[in-house]
Write a protein that holds these residues in place. Structure first.
Motif, PDB file in Angstrom:
ATOM      1  N   GLN A 327       0.846  -1.078   0.169  1.00 47.34           N
ATOM      2  CA  GLN A 327       0.018   0.111  -0.085  1.00 47.34           C
ATOM      3  C   GLN A 327       1.065   1.245   0.074  1.00 47.34           C
ATOM      4  N   ALA A 328       0.859   2.097  -0.963  1.00 45.30           N
ATOM      5  CA  ALA A 328       1.572   3.253  -1.148  1.00 45.30           C
ATOM      6  C   ALA A 328       0.924   4.468  -1.568  1.00 45.30           C
ATOM      7  N   GLY A 329       1.187   5.592  -1.071  1.00 45.38           N
ATOM      8  CA  GLY A 329       0.659   6.988  -1.154  1.00 45.38           C
ATOM      9  C   GLY A 329       1.747   7.966  -0.964  1.00 45.38           C
ATOM     10  N   ALA A 448       0.528  16.118  -0.232  1.00 40.18           N
ATOM     11  CA  ALA A 448      -0.248  15.066  -0.679  1.00 40.18           C
ATOM     12  C   ALA A 448      -0.019  14.915  -2.376  1.00 40.18           C
ATOM     13  N   GLN A 449       0.706  16.110  -2.827  1.00 45.77           N
ATOM     14  CA  GLN A 449       0.438  16.327  -4.215  1.00 45.77           C
ATOM     15  C   GLN A 449       1.808  15.619  -5.063  1.00 45.77           C
ATOM     16  N   ARG A 450       2.581  15.081  -4.152  1.00 43.50           N
ATOM     17  CA  ARG A 450       3.914  14.447  -4.739  1.00 43.50           C
ATOM     18  C   ARG A 450       4.130  13.050  -3.886  1.00 43.50           C
ATOM     19  N   PRO A 451       5.043  12.249  -4.272  1.00 45.91           N
ATOM     20  CA  PRO A 451       5.571  11.193  -3.537  1.00 45.91           C
ATOM     21  C   PRO A 451       6.422  11.822  -2.620  1.00 45.91           C
ATOM     22  N   LEU A 452       6.712  11.512  -1.500  1.00 43.98           N
ATOM     23  CA  LEU A 452       7.510  11.961  -0.236  1.00 43.98           C
ATOM     24  C   LEU A 452       8.743  11.327  -0.067  1.00 43.98           C
TER      25      LEU A 452
END
Length: 461
Positions: A327-329, A448-452
């Motif tokens: 699970q990735a976000g 939340a607009q880009r992978p961290l």
């Protein structure tokens, strides 16, 4: 110079005979009075005598006034603060940059910056300022004032600054870090690169946060208030020097435990130049506080006996394997169940962590049974599985390169046994408490607009 009874003291004799040699270290424009040679001893700012505090404030005010008179005066506050804050500054070698973070340069750069400023303080108005040293703020102890040492809360003092959150509110908690975490996790760490950070690549990429930087440094900078919370303004706040003096003291404690004549300071790139003034050393020059070039050496009045006996720096064999995500976000990643065997040290390595230009955010690493879904738990329920955390300070001038972050999950893995899952969760940390809820919502929307972060791996040693 003589003591109150007219006797020529050994300390003043040493000072007098060394003045000429020290003067040569100071750049043109610092005035005719040299930084004196007697090695200063940094004290807790709450332990300064009234006279010592007055002399420190007097020296500090002189340097501030010089900066107000000329922003280009190298012995003035504007210039000295810009050494840290100005990310577009052209260095003498033609490179561009200011302070160093997210690598093993973090400790040496700030040590040099503080030592140079301390020399300017002592040279500000001798003999009154001849014995001035930078006092440290021990932020592992309850503050003597509301949120800070009382010396910083006096509105009539040159040490006061409006860009701090002075009041204690539900959102501006009292500032105090766990002394045992520093003593056990940081000072006793035998791996220099985990304690201090890894070296940068020649193009400025790579590197990593060390334990001190990803924890108390990055967190407390923002907690102090807007000025300290911004890398482009941090050293405008007079508390910067005492805050970082305690960071430097932690490194000095580490060095007492782990370095010696037979086990020297293990810099990876000891000949890297540090571009600060008036002290412009290479990393190797900062290897011990007492052995830096004349005029810039110092010690600490501190009870070092609280630390463990000397332990050599370790270089253990290690293995590393990538962890697969299920699970990735942008703000959460959960790995597949991981099986381990044996009692080993285990480091979670998170690669390519984004350093955002305008947002400071926290990353928390949870180690939990595979059947537990961390995302369904409330914050208090999650706490039982929290293994380690990091604060990623907003980057401004440094924001163009990602970094790496390590988490020590050894104790959490040992407690769970041979199978576990890792979940990373992040959220933003607003720089001040004004309009807190809207600021937090806006910052979380940005992250939340880009992978961290990129891939996760488990290192066993």
């Amino acid at each position: 110079m003589r003591d109150d009874n007219g006797r020529l003291t050994r300390r003043n004799l040493l000072r007098t005979t060394c003045q000429a040699g020290v003067a040569a270290l100071l750049p043109v424009g610092l005035g005719s009075t040299p930084a004196f040679a007697a090695m200063p001893q940094r004290k807790n700012i709450d332990d300064l005598t009234p006279t010592e505090l007055d002399n420190y404030k007097h020296a500090f005010k002189i340097i501030v006034q010089r900066g107000l008179a000329s922003a280009t005066a190298k012995d003035g506050y504007v210039w000295q603060a810009a050494l840290h804050n100005d990310f577009e500054r052209v260095r003498p070698d033609g490179s561009i940059g200011a302070c160093e973070h997210r690598s093993e340069l973090f400790f040496p750069w700030h040590r040099a910056h503080l030592a140079g400023f301390e020399a300017l303080l002592r040279a500000a108005d001798p003999p009154r300022t001849a014995d001035v040293s930078l006092p440290f703020w021990d932020w592992t102890k309850p503050a003597s004032g509301m949120r800070f040492p009382t010396a910083f809360e006096d509105r009539t003092s040159p040490l006061f600054h409006d860009g701090r959150a002075h009041a204690v509110t539900p959102l501006t908690r009292r500032i105090q870090w766990d002394a045992d975490e520093i003593r056990i996790k940081m000072v006793q760490e035998t791996d220099w690169l985990l304690f201090a950070g890894e070296p940068l690549a020649p193009d400025g990429s790579g590197g990593s946060y060390g334990w001190v930087e990803k924890g108390p440094h990055n967190t407390i900078h923002g907690d102090i208030g807007p000025t300290m919370g911004n890398p482009e303004s941090a050293s405008r706040d007079p508390i910067y020097w005492s805050f970082h003096a305690y960071i430097d003291l932690i490194w000095a404690r580490w060095q007492r435990v782990h370095t010696s004549a037979t086990s020297p300071q293990p810099f990876t790139t000891p000949n890297t130049k540090i571009w600060v003034e008036p002290f412009t050393p290479v990393m190797a020059d900062t290897a011990q506080t007492a052995t830096m070039p004349a005029g810039f050496a110092y010690g600490y009045q501190y009870d070092f006996s609280i630390d463990a006996p000397a332990v050599p720096v370790a270089s253990a064999a290690r293995t590393q394997r990538d962890l697969e995500s299920v699970q990735a976000g942008p703000r959460m990643t959960t790995t597949r169940a991981v099986r381990v065997a044996g009692e080993k040290r285990r480091i979670l390595r998170v690669r390519d962590v984004a350093v955002l230009p305008d947002t400071t955010y926290a990353i928390r690493a949870y180690v939990h049974p595979p059947a537990v879904n961390i995302s369904t738990l409330g914050e208090q329920e999650r706490q039982r599985y929290l293994a380690d955390s990091a604060t990623v300070w907003k980057g401004h001038g440094h924001a163009h390169h990602p970094t790496n972050v390590n988490f020590d999950i050894t104790n959490a893995v040992t407690a769970l046994g041979n199978e576990f899952t890792v979940t990373l969760i992040s959220d933003a940390k607003p720089a001040s408490d004004s309009q807190f809820e809207s600021a937090r919502a806006s910052a979380n929307e940005r992250i939340a607009q880009r992978p961290l972060w990129g891939t996760l791996s488990l290192e066993e040693r």
